[in-house]
Scaffold this motif. Sequence first.
Motif, PDB file in Angstrom:
ATOM      1  N   UNK A  97      -2.639  -8.219 -32.842  1.00  0.00           N
ATOM      2  CA  UNK A  97      -3.838  -7.411 -33.104  1.00  0.00           C
ATOM      3  C   UNK A  97      -5.080  -8.063 -32.502  1.00  0.00           C
ATOM      4  N   UNK A  98      -5.182  -9.370 -32.642  1.00  0.00           N
ATOM      5  CA  UNK A  98      -6.344 -10.080 -32.100  1.00  0.00           C
ATOM      6  C   UNK A  98      -6.405  -9.917 -30.585  1.00  0.00           C
ATOM      7  N   UNK A  99      -5.260 -10.046 -29.929  1.00  0.00           N
ATOM      8  CA  UNK A  99      -5.213  -9.895 -28.472  1.00  0.00           C
ATOM      9  C   UNK A  99      -5.605  -8.481 -28.063  1.00  0.00           C
ATOM     10  N   UNK A 100      -5.156  -7.497 -28.839  1.00  0.00           N
ATOM     11  CA  UNK A 100      -5.498  -6.105 -28.555  1.00  0.00           C
ATOM     12  C   UNK A 100      -7.009  -5.882 -28.696  1.00  0.00           C
ATOM     13  N   UNK A 101      -7.616  -6.409 -29.739  1.00  0.00           N
ATOM     14  CA  UNK A 101      -9.059  -6.241 -29.938  1.00  0.00           C
ATOM     15  C   UNK A 101      -9.858  -6.899 -28.818  1.00  0.00           C
ATOM     16  N   UNK A 102      -9.394  -8.059 -28.368  1.00  0.00           N
ATOM     17  CA  UNK A 102     -10.061  -8.731 -27.246  1.00  0.00           C
ATOM     18  C   UNK A 102      -9.988  -7.847 -25.998  1.00  0.00           C
TER      19      UNK A 102
END
Length: 410
Positions: free
Chosen positions: A193-198
Motif C-alpha cells: 500500500x505504501x508503494x502504491x501511495x508513493x
Amino acid sequence: MANTHDITAPIARIAAARRAPPLSGRLTAHLTQDPAAAAALWQRLEAEPLMTCHQGRAWVEAWARATDTPLALVTLEQDGAPFALLPLEISRIGGLKIARFAGTAFSNENTGLIDLGMIADIAPVAPADLAAALSQAGLDADIVLFDKMTPQAAARPPFSALPRVLHQNPSFQLPLFADFGAVLAQINGKRRRKKFRVSERRLEAIGGYRHIIGNDDAQALRLLDAFLAQKPVRLASQGLPNVFAGPEVRAFLTNLATTRTAEGRPALELHGVELTGDGHAGRIIAVAGLTLKHRHVTCQFGSIDGSIAADASAGELLFYRMIERASAMGDTVFDFGVGDQLYKRSWCPCETQLVDCYAPLNLKGRLAAPLIAGMIRLKRAIKTSPALHRSAAWLRGLTVRKPVAAPEAD
C-alpha cells in the motif's frame, strides 16, 4: 493435521476400492484442419473451467489467421467416444517436424482440452499407443511436444504416461479474495500500500493519471499500439530480441483484442495507465494484456514507458489497480504467467513448476527426443543458476546492442 473425527474418509476409501478400474479400450485419433469440423466438441470441452484459454477456439483461430499456420486438430477417442481435442501446429527445426499446441509461442500454461467427465474411466495412454493413433490419423510430425503444461493437466490421459522434463520456467500466481486487504496480506500489504501511495503521489505531481481498459475496439487498439511501441525498448535494454516485431504478431494480438467472448468481454483485455495532466494528457505509460477463464485471470504481457515518470513505478501501479479490480469482480486467481522475474515473485506467494511432455512418433522422433529434453534441461539450468544466467546474458550482450536500461521491470 488430519481431522480424526472425519467419518467420510474411510467411506471414500471403501467406495474407491469398489470402483471399477479405468477402461483400457481402443484408442483412435482423427485429424482435421477445419475448425468447423470440430466446432461442437471444441465448444463443449473449452467450456470446462479447468481447461486453459490457450487451447480455446478464439486463441487458436486468432493465431492461425494471423500467421497463416495450418492447424492439425486432433480428436482422441476411446472406443469411439471422444475425450480430448488437441489443437496443434507443426513447425520444422532443421529436418525435424515438431507438433506443438497452436500458438504456444505466446501462450502461458497449457492443458489441452479434455473431457473430465470421461477421464476417470480411461486408463493411462501408453506412449506407443498414442504415437500409433496419431500416426494412423495422418499427423505429419516426427515428435509431439506438449509444453508448458500444468502438473494437473500433465497427470491426465493422454499425457499422464508420457516422458517429460520440467519446463525451463515456472509460473506464478496470486490467490484473490473478495477482501482486497486479505489479498495484500499475503504479500506484505503494508509495504505494498505504501508503494502504491508513493506511485500515485508522483503521478499526481505531474498532473495525475487514470486506469483505462480497452472495452471497445478503438481503445483496445490504442493500448495495443502503445504496448508494441514500448516493449521493444524494454527488450533491447535487457539484450533480448523483440519477439513482438513481426506483423503476424501484431495481427494475432489485434485479432484477440477485437474478439469478444460469449460473455461479451474481449478475448484479450488491454489495460493501461494514462496520464491526464497538461503537457502529458493522453500519454500511456504502462500497458498489460489479460485473459480471463472462469475467474482465473492471466497476465499475458506487460510494458512500460520509462522515458517519463520513471520513478513512479507505473507498471507496479497498474498491477495494483488490475488486481484490486479482479478481486472486486469475484475472480479467484491472478496469474502472472510463465517466466521467473523479481516483480512476479514480489506479488506471488504461489509458484507452479510446469512440465514439457513429449511423444515421439517415429524413429527420427525417438532419436531427437533425448536432444530436445537435454536442451530443455540446459535452458532450465541456465535460468536457475545465477552464474550461468550471467554468462548467458553476457554472451547475448555481445550480439545485441544494449541502450540505457529502463528503471523498472515490466
